[in-house]
Design a protein around this motif. Structure first.
Motif, PDB file in Angstrom:
ATOM      1  N   ALA A 471       1.014  -1.177  -0.125  1.00 29.50           N
ATOM      2  CA  ALA A 471       0.002   0.109  -0.078  1.00 29.50           C
ATOM      3  C   ALA A 471       0.725   1.224  -0.088  1.00 29.50           C
ATOM      4  O   ALA A 471       1.920   1.348   0.664  1.00 29.50           O
ATOM      5  CB  ALA A 471      -0.929   0.271   1.096  1.00 29.50           C
ATOM      6  N   SER A 472       0.169   2.263  -0.663  1.00 28.28           N
ATOM      7  CA  SER A 472       1.359   3.646  -0.562  1.00 28.28           C
ATOM      8  C   SER A 472       0.859   4.320   0.600  1.00 28.28           C
ATOM      9  O   SER A 472       0.276   3.889   1.447  1.00 28.28           O
ATOM     10  CB  SER A 472       0.626   4.345  -1.778  1.00 28.28           C
ATOM     11  OG  SER A 472      -0.743   4.705  -1.618  1.00 28.28           O
ATOM     12  N   GLU A 475      -2.822   5.578   0.931  1.00 33.43           N
ATOM     13  CA  GLU A 475      -3.447   4.395   1.401  1.00 33.43           C
ATOM     14  C   GLU A 475      -3.274   3.894   2.703  1.00 33.43           C
ATOM     15  O   GLU A 475      -4.410   3.643   3.537  1.00 33.43           O
ATOM     16  CB  GLU A 475      -3.277   3.054   0.221  1.00 33.43           C
ATOM     17  CG  GLU A 475      -3.816   3.373  -0.979  1.00 33.43           C
ATOM     18  CD  GLU A 475      -3.213   2.302  -1.915  1.00 33.43           C
ATOM     19  OE1 GLU A 475      -4.062   2.182  -3.058  1.00 33.43           O
ATOM     20  OE2 GLU A 475      -2.324   1.539  -1.721  1.00 33.43           O
ATOM     21  N   THR A 516      -7.719  -7.450  -2.733  1.00 37.02           N
ATOM     22  CA  THR A 516      -7.000  -6.327  -3.177  1.00 37.02           C
ATOM     23  C   THR A 516      -7.657  -5.225  -3.817  1.00 37.02           C
ATOM     24  O   THR A 516      -7.297  -4.081  -3.569  1.00 37.02           O
ATOM     25  CB  THR A 516      -5.446  -7.004  -3.806  1.00 37.02           C
ATOM     26  OG1 THR A 516      -5.030  -8.020  -2.954  1.00 37.02           O
ATOM     27  CG2 THR A 516      -4.505  -5.688  -3.937  1.00 37.02           C
ATOM     28  N   GLU A 517      -7.943  -5.755  -5.082  1.00 37.12           N
ATOM     29  CA  GLU A 517      -8.579  -4.600  -5.930  1.00 37.12           C
ATOM     30  C   GLU A 517      -9.744  -3.954  -5.131  1.00 37.12           C
ATOM     31  O   GLU A 517      -9.996  -2.810  -5.419  1.00 37.12           O
ATOM     32  CB  GLU A 517      -9.134  -5.527  -7.122  1.00 37.12           C
ATOM     33  CG  GLU A 517     -10.049  -4.634  -8.146  1.00 37.12           C
ATOM     34  CD  GLU A 517     -10.675  -5.392  -9.254  1.00 37.12           C
ATOM     35  OE1 GLU A 517     -11.499  -4.937  -9.978  1.00 37.12           O
ATOM     36  OE2 GLU A 517     -10.375  -6.633  -9.434  1.00 37.12           O
ATOM     37  N   ARG A 520      -8.426  -1.557  -2.593  1.00 37.55           N
ATOM     38  CA  ARG A 520      -7.661  -0.124  -3.291  1.00 37.55           C
ATOM     39  C   ARG A 520      -8.645   0.643  -3.619  1.00 37.55           C
ATOM     40  O   ARG A 520      -8.591   1.844  -3.605  1.00 37.55           O
ATOM     41  CB  ARG A 520      -6.870  -0.809  -4.413  1.00 37.55           C
ATOM     42  CG  ARG A 520      -5.601  -1.436  -3.949  1.00 37.55           C
ATOM     43  CD  ARG A 520      -4.463  -1.756  -4.969  1.00 37.55           C
ATOM     44  NE  ARG A 520      -3.566  -2.482  -4.795  1.00 37.55           N
ATOM     45  CZ  ARG A 520      -2.414  -1.977  -4.161  1.00 37.55           C
ATOM     46  NH1 ARG A 520      -2.174  -0.728  -3.969  1.00 37.55           N
ATOM     47  NH2 ARG A 520      -1.484  -2.943  -3.838  1.00 37.55           N
ATOM     48  N   LEU A 523     -10.483   2.464  -0.821  1.00 38.44           N
ATOM     49  CA  LEU A 523      -9.413   3.610  -0.164  1.00 38.44           C
ATOM     50  C   LEU A 523      -9.578   4.772  -0.920  1.00 38.44           C
ATOM     51  O   LEU A 523      -9.472   5.884  -0.373  1.00 38.44           O
ATOM     52  CB  LEU A 523      -8.043   2.678   0.088  1.00 38.44           C
ATOM     53  CG  LEU A 523      -7.860   1.984   1.218  1.00 38.44           C
ATOM     54  CD1 LEU A 523      -6.796   1.144   1.263  1.00 38.44           C
ATOM     55  CD2 LEU A 523      -8.426   2.269   2.490  1.00 38.44           C
ATOM     56  N   ALA A 524      -9.610   4.540  -2.459  1.00 35.68           N
ATOM     57  CA  ALA A 524      -9.426   5.762  -3.183  1.00 35.68           C
ATOM     58  C   ALA A 524     -10.783   6.409  -3.173  1.00 35.68           C
ATOM     59  O   ALA A 524     -10.660   7.789  -3.088  1.00 35.68           O
ATOM     60  CB  ALA A 524      -9.162   5.289  -4.813  1.00 35.68           C
TER      61      ALA A 524
END
Length: 602
Positions: A471-472, A475, A516-517, A520, A523-524
């Motif tokens: 994760a960034s 994120e 995971t998808e 992500r 969170l976006a």
């Protein structure tokens, strides 16, 4: 190292012009807004060579006094704001005091104006800011010629005359659509191309967007907590391959805002699929202090002080309007504070040997709207004041065979008379013939019922092996900030390392989705928008598949009571006009249309 120097005023104005004056359409927009701020009731636009050679606007507004006219072409000179408090609650279309100065720096510009009560008119030009006497009955005339004549490099970016005229026409229509009480006329190369008489919102929308749009549009008028959304939104049958039929206004100003666009896209997500785009002309009214219009020189971008609240209001207002069942849509369009909702109270059987599922309705009351604009009053007043007396019929009454009634009043889809090839149900109503795709209709009914049954606290599926993914930083921060929200939705998310997140549980309906998808995307969304929409979208994909498999199949022979039960359920089901894939579930053929097919009366 080069020394710092102050730029000359001419160059400063030309730099500003690069932000404000992109093409002739930009000039037209700014000048039209000035005319509207002047209280004009009639505006005439004359273009030559797409507006590149000449753009002339005549209005009957309040005009400009001689003393003010001398400042009209100066930068940051305006009559619309005078303090920071004014800037934070702008109620006019223009306010920067930059447009006329920017235009006059890159084009030959002349303004002739006569203020109300003045003995005669005065004029100024980009060369001479000193007012000179002129002849004019009243109002203001602005002439802009040879755009970018003094900046040849910028002029090369201009397209063909027809292309530039097309952009001017779009800008003209956007402004005219928002002000139906004002008369407009657009001419090009001496020929009148569009003339719009003053009228109401419905008439103006029909003139700008066409009869086809209005025939496939629903009236929107919902108000709550100081917000009001009104206008027209198309049904999926009018979906388009591009976005050229989308008009959204905030306090009368045409805008493109990512929060609004996301809310509108999500409102249509459940009924519009593929690469199709809806059409709409929607107007959002709110306290000017709640929106910052001082974001972009062109004023097409805004920033809301309560972005999430605006998103939720627009999303729910449009969703509920589009979700109104057939009975409400046909008998009384959704308007004002009453909107059909679904909530558990009563159970009914579909009558086609499917498991009984709950279906509920109760009108939900919003606050009374803000004071209506005169332009929209004539539309809203002709609509039903509420749907408070609406209640769906119980299809159980149709189970016993009975002869076709003499009247179908109160049953918008009428009563079944036959089944065609095991695919379509034929029904007769007051207007004529109704054809129903029984699989598509039943699929929508099951889909909506499944959603209502599964509303509430989601079931949680614990993962045997936690899903861990990189994760960034943003994120990681979002997951930490919204941990409680994720938990309520059924996600157990925790850091697994400096740049890793671990997911230990997911909502049971999404157990088969890519964790995971999904995380992500979630969170976006959480960074800018309410996360419930992305969860609902994934859940609804699964429910759509379940409904498709559970719906009555083609070649299934139904009895008349079963067909009538299906029609009654359609009338009481949200979004019953189209299936889960955006296809229509029923069509109406009027007696006049049937007569034409057989050339009766000709």
């Amino acid at each position: 190292m080069p020394t710092i120097r102050k730029l000359p005023e001419v160059l400063i104005n030309q730099i500003a012009a690069g932000e404000v004056v992109e093409r002739p359409a930009s000039v037209l927009k700014e000048l039209l807004e000035n005319s509207l701020d002047a209280g004009s009731k009639a505006i005439e636009v004359q273009l030559t060579q797409g507006g590149i050679k000449q753009l002339r606007i005549t209005d009957d507004g309040c005009g400009i006094d001689k003393e003010d006219l001398a400042l009209a072409l100066e930068r940051h000179a305006t009559s619309k704001i005078a303090s920071l408090e004014d800037l934070e609650a702008v109620g006019t279309m223009g306010f920067r005091g930059e447009a006329l100065a920017a235009i006059s720096s890159v084009a030959r510009t002349k303004i002739t104006s006569r203020a109300r009560g003045a003995s005669h008119a005065w004029k100024v030009s980009e060369r001479d800011h000193e007012p000179m006497p002129a002849a004019l009955n009243g109002g203001t005339v602005v002439e802009v010629e040879d755009l970018y004549y003094n900046t040849p490099a910028r002029r090369k970016f201009m397209k063909s005359d027809s292309t530039e005229y097309g952009h001017c026409d779009d800008a003209f229509r956007r402004v005219a659509l928002a002000r139906p009480e004002v008369g407009f006329q657009l001419s090009h190369n001496g020929r009148v191309n569009l003339r719009l008489a003053p009228g109401d919102a419905e008439r103006r929308a029909r003139e700008i967007l066409g009869d086809d749009f209005m025939e496939q549009a629903r009236v929107v008028d919902v108000a709550a907590s100081g917000l009001r959304l009104f206008g027209f939104a198309s049904l999926p049958a009018y979906a388009r391959s591009n976005r050229d039929g989308q008009y959204f206004y905030v306090n009368g100003r045409f805008v493109r805002d990512k929060i609004i666009q996301h809310a509108l896209r999500e409102a249509y997500a459940d009924i519009l699929h593929g690469n199709r785009h809806p059409a709409y002309a929607l107007f959002l009214e709110l306290d000017p202090a709640g929106v910052d219009v001082n974001v972009h020189p062109a004023k097409t971008e805004v920033r809301f002080r309560e972005g999430r609240a605006i998103h939720q209001f627009v999303f729910h207002a449009l969703t509920r309007t589009l979700a109104a069942p057939v009975q409400a849509a046909v008998a009384a369009p959704v308007v004002d504070e009453y909107v059909a909702y679904a909530s558990p109270t009563e159970q009914v059987h579909l009558g086609v040997e499917e498991p009984a599922l709950a279906r509920y309705f109760s009108p939900t009351q919003f606050e009374r709207p803000l004071s209506r604009s005169p332009a929209f009053e004539s539309v809203a007043s002709s609509l039903s004041a509420s749907l408070s007396n609406f209640a769906p019929r119980n299809p159980a009454a149709d189970i016993a065979p009975r002869p076709l009634p003499q009247t179908t009043q109160g049953a918008p889809l009428g009563y079944a008379i036959a089944q065609l090839h095991g695919v379509f149900v034929l029904a007769q109503n007051e207007t004529g013939l109704v054809l129903v795709d029984m699989h598509a209709a039943h699929e929508r009914i099951l889909y909506e019922q499944l959603k209502h049954v599964l509303e509430g606290t989601p079931g949680v599926q614990r993962l045997l092996i936690p899903a861990v993914f990189n994760a960034s930083k943003i994120e990681m921060a979002t997951a930490e900030d919204h941990a409680d929200t994720l938990q309520r939705m059924g996600f157990d998310v925790a850091p697994a390392g400096p740049n890793e997140l671990s997911v230990r549980s997911v909502p049971v309906l999404l157990a088969r989705a890519s964790v995971t998808e999904l995380l992500r995307a979630l969170l976006a969304e959480l960074r800018d928008f309410p996360a419930t929409e992305v969860i609902a979208a994934r859940r609804n994909e699964l429910l759509g598949t379940m409904a498709c498999h559970g719906a009555v199949r083609a070649n299934r022979q139904l009895t008349l009571p079963e067909m009538n039960a299906l029609l009654r359920d359609m009338e009481a089901t949200e979004r019953a006009d189209q299936c889960n894939h955006g296809r229509p579930t029923w069509v109406q053929l009027s007696m006049n249309e049937l007569d034409k097919l057989f050339m009766r009366g000709q």
